[in-house]
Design a protein around this motif. Structure first.
Motif, PDB file in Angstrom:
ATOM      1  N   LEU A  30      -6.149 -11.964   0.880  1.00 43.47           N
ATOM      2  CA  LEU A  30      -7.587 -12.033   0.617  1.00 43.47           C
ATOM      3  C   LEU A  30      -7.832 -11.473  -0.778  1.00 43.47           C
ATOM      4  CD1 LEU A  30      -9.155 -10.699   3.945  1.00 43.47           C
ATOM      5  CD2 LEU A  30      -9.082 -13.062   3.156  1.00 43.47           C
ATOM      6  N   PRO A  31      -8.684 -12.121  -1.558  1.00 42.17           N
ATOM      7  CA  PRO A  31      -8.972 -11.595  -2.892  1.00 42.17           C
ATOM      8  C   PRO A  31      -9.521 -10.170  -2.806  1.00 42.17           C
ATOM      9  CG  PRO A  31      -9.973 -13.764  -2.582  1.00 42.17           C
ATOM     10  CD  PRO A  31      -9.440 -13.332  -1.254  1.00 42.17           C
ATOM     11  N   ASN A  32      -9.073  -9.310  -3.685  1.00 39.36           N
ATOM     12  CA  ASN A  32      -9.550  -7.930  -3.801  1.00 39.36           C
ATOM     13  C   ASN A  32      -9.114  -7.028  -2.651  1.00 39.36           C
ATOM     14  OD1 ASN A  32     -10.999  -8.514  -6.241  1.00 39.36           O
ATOM     15  ND2 ASN A  32     -12.557  -9.468  -4.951  1.00 39.36           N
ATOM     16  N   ARG A  46       4.196  -9.519  18.303  1.00 33.61           N
ATOM     17  CA  ARG A  46       3.813  -8.186  17.850  1.00 33.61           C
ATOM     18  C   ARG A  46       3.571  -8.202  16.360  1.00 33.61           C
ATOM     19  NH1 ARG A  46       7.423  -4.010  21.337  1.00 33.61           N
ATOM     20  NH2 ARG A  46       7.089  -4.998  23.338  1.00 33.61           N
ATOM     21  N   GLY A  47       3.286  -7.059  15.826  1.00 28.94           N
ATOM     22  CA  GLY A  47       3.062  -6.903  14.397  1.00 28.94           C
ATOM     23  C   GLY A  47       1.642  -6.459  14.113  1.00 28.94           C
ATOM     24  N   ILE A  48       1.491  -5.715  13.021  1.00 27.69           N
ATOM     25  CA  ILE A  48       0.187  -5.206  12.587  1.00 27.69           C
ATOM     26  C   ILE A  48      -0.005  -5.595  11.137  1.00 27.69           C
ATOM     27  CG2 ILE A  48      -1.194  -3.133  12.180  1.00 27.69           C
ATOM     28  CD1 ILE A  48       0.470  -1.777  14.362  1.00 27.69           C
ATOM     29  N   LEU A  49      -1.209  -6.000  10.814  1.00 29.27           N
ATOM     30  CA  LEU A  49      -1.567  -6.317   9.434  1.00 29.27           C
ATOM     31  C   LEU A  49      -2.907  -5.649   9.139  1.00 29.27           C
ATOM     32  CD1 LEU A  49      -1.027  -9.481   7.501  1.00 29.27           C
ATOM     33  CD2 LEU A  49      -3.352  -8.658   7.605  1.00 29.27           C
ATOM     34  N   ILE A  50      -2.991  -4.996   7.994  1.00 26.77           N
ATOM     35  CA  ILE A  50      -4.215  -4.302   7.592  1.00 26.77           C
ATOM     36  C   ILE A  50      -4.617  -4.768   6.208  1.00 26.77           C
ATOM     37  CG2 ILE A  50      -5.285  -2.057   7.144  1.00 26.77           C
ATOM     38  CD1 ILE A  50      -3.028  -0.863   8.900  1.00 26.77           C
ATOM     39  N   TYR A  51      -5.900  -5.031   6.056  1.00 27.19           N
ATOM     40  CA  TYR A  51      -6.474  -5.316   4.746  1.00 27.19           C
ATOM     41  C   TYR A  51      -7.263  -4.086   4.312  1.00 27.19           C
ATOM     42  CZ  TYR A  51      -5.570 -10.282   5.659  1.00 27.19           C
ATOM     43  OH  TYR A  51      -4.981 -11.490   5.933  1.00 27.19           O
ATOM     44  N   VAL A  52      -6.975  -3.582   3.105  1.00 25.69           N
ATOM     45  CA  VAL A  52      -7.716  -2.455   2.535  1.00 25.69           C
ATOM     46  C   VAL A  52      -8.285  -2.913   1.199  1.00 25.69           C
ATOM     47  CG1 VAL A  52      -7.624  -0.057   1.763  1.00 25.69           C
ATOM     48  CG2 VAL A  52      -6.115  -0.818   3.617  1.00 25.69           C
ATOM     49  N   HIS A  53      -9.601  -2.777   1.041  1.00 24.98           N
ATOM     50  CA  HIS A  53     -10.245  -3.219  -0.196  1.00 24.98           C
ATOM     51  C   HIS A  53      -9.688  -2.441  -1.378  1.00 24.98           C
ATOM     52  CE1 HIS A  53     -13.260  -4.338  -3.138  1.00 24.98           C
ATOM     53  NE2 HIS A  53     -13.568  -5.344  -2.315  1.00 24.98           N
ATOM     54  N   ASN A  54      -9.488  -3.137  -2.485  1.00 23.26           N
ATOM     55  CA  ASN A  54      -8.890  -2.537  -3.682  1.00 23.26           C
ATOM     56  C   ASN A  54      -9.736  -1.436  -4.304  1.00 23.26           C
ATOM     57  OD1 ASN A  54      -6.658  -4.166  -3.448  1.00 23.26           O
ATOM     58  ND2 ASN A  54      -7.401  -5.692  -4.892  1.00 23.26           N
ATOM     59  N   GLN A  55     -11.008  -1.359  -3.972  1.00 18.82           N
ATOM     60  CA  GLN A  55     -11.850  -0.290  -4.510  1.00 18.82           C
ATOM     61  C   GLN A  55     -11.597   1.047  -3.813  1.00 18.82           C
ATOM     62  OE1 GLN A  55     -15.865  -1.831  -4.157  1.00 18.82           O
ATOM     63  NE2 GLN A  55     -15.799  -2.647  -6.235  1.00 18.82           N
ATOM     64  N   LEU A  56     -10.878   1.011  -2.709  1.00 18.93           N
ATOM     65  CA  LEU A  56     -10.595   2.235  -1.958  1.00 18.93           C
ATOM     66  C   LEU A  56      -9.269   2.842  -2.407  1.00 18.93           C
ATOM     67  CD1 LEU A  56     -11.594   1.037   1.620  1.00 18.93           C
ATOM     68  CD2 LEU A  56     -12.936   2.440   0.062  1.00 18.93           C
ATOM     69  N   THR A  57      -9.231   4.154  -2.463  1.00 24.21           N
ATOM     70  CA  THR A  57      -8.008   4.872  -2.785  1.00 24.21           C
ATOM     71  C   THR A  57      -7.347   5.287  -1.478  1.00 24.21           C
ATOM     72  OG1 THR A  57      -8.998   5.727  -4.812  1.00 24.21           O
ATOM     73  CG2 THR A  57      -7.058   6.876  -3.979  1.00 24.21           C
ATOM     74  N   PHE A  58      -6.091   4.906  -1.293  1.00 26.08           N
ATOM     75  CA  PHE A  58      -5.389   5.224  -0.057  1.00 26.08           C
ATOM     76  C   PHE A  58      -3.905   5.412  -0.333  1.00 26.08           C
ATOM     77  CE2 PHE A  58      -4.582   0.747  -0.391  1.00 26.08           C
ATOM     78  CZ  PHE A  58      -3.334   0.571   0.186  1.00 26.08           C
ATOM     79  N   HIS A  59      -3.233   6.027   0.617  1.00 26.10           N
ATOM     80  CA  HIS A  59      -1.775   6.093   0.583  1.00 26.10           C
ATOM     81  C   HIS A  59      -1.243   6.077   2.013  1.00 26.10           C
ATOM     82  CE1 HIS A  59      -2.555  10.430   1.102  1.00 26.10           C
ATOM     83  NE2 HIS A  59      -1.385  10.448   1.705  1.00 26.10           N
TER      84      HIS A  59
END
Length: 160
Positions: A30-32, A46-59
């Motif tokens: 997905l863009p961004n 099975r399996g997990i996929l997560i989308y995190v918006h690029n404006q968010l800081t994460f680790h």
């Protein structure tokens, strides 16, 4: 052609059926958004996929992983004083609840030491009258209720 507009900052998908050899191509990207995924090569469905918006800081929190859990854990930095730990998990119906919720409880205890807020996005395959008056409780539901009580967590949304 329809255009899809995504409005969530963090989205979790379970039972992706992705394999370690799967590539996150134009069909999944997905863009961004940054894509995180954990695949289970030895098991299907099975399996997990997560989308995190690029404006968010994460680790990623690799210290909050366990081999017996299908789970991705990461920390979002909402501000310098406000951290949020997110667990994205899937418990297949065939996995004994004690072999899932025991390790999850240990990870939650460790995460609690961080003094961060905790959110769990999950498909636990759990049934209990606490969230569905018409369901017949199963062992996973009883384990989940125990974990919620032990850590002062509350169920805020349920998809049936």
């Amino acid at each position: 052609m329809m255009q899809f507009v995504w409005r969530g900052d963090v989205t979790c998908l379970t039972k992706t059926w992705l394999r370690p050899t799967s590539t996150i191509d134009n069909h999944l990207a997905l863009p961004n958004f940054t894509v995180l995924h954990r695949d289970r090569p030895e098991r299907t469905h099975r399996g997990i996929l997560i989308y995190v918006h690029n404006q968010l800081t994460f680790h990623l929190c690799t210290d909050l992983e366990h081999d017996d859990l299908e789970c991705i854990t990461f920390q979002l930095s909402l501000s310098s004083q406000n951290q949020l730990i997110i667990f994205a998990c899937y418990r297949p119906p065939s996995q004994p609840p004690s072999s899932f919720f025991g390790p999850l409880s240990s990870l939650l205890a460790h995460a609690n030491q961080e003094k961060s807020q905790i959110i769990i996005l999950a498909d636990f395959n759990a049934k209990h009258p606490s969230w569905d008056q018409t369901s017949i409780p199963n062992s996973a539901g009883a384990h989940l209720v125990s974990v919620l009580l032990d850590f002062g967590l509350r169920l805020t949304q349920l998809v049936k």
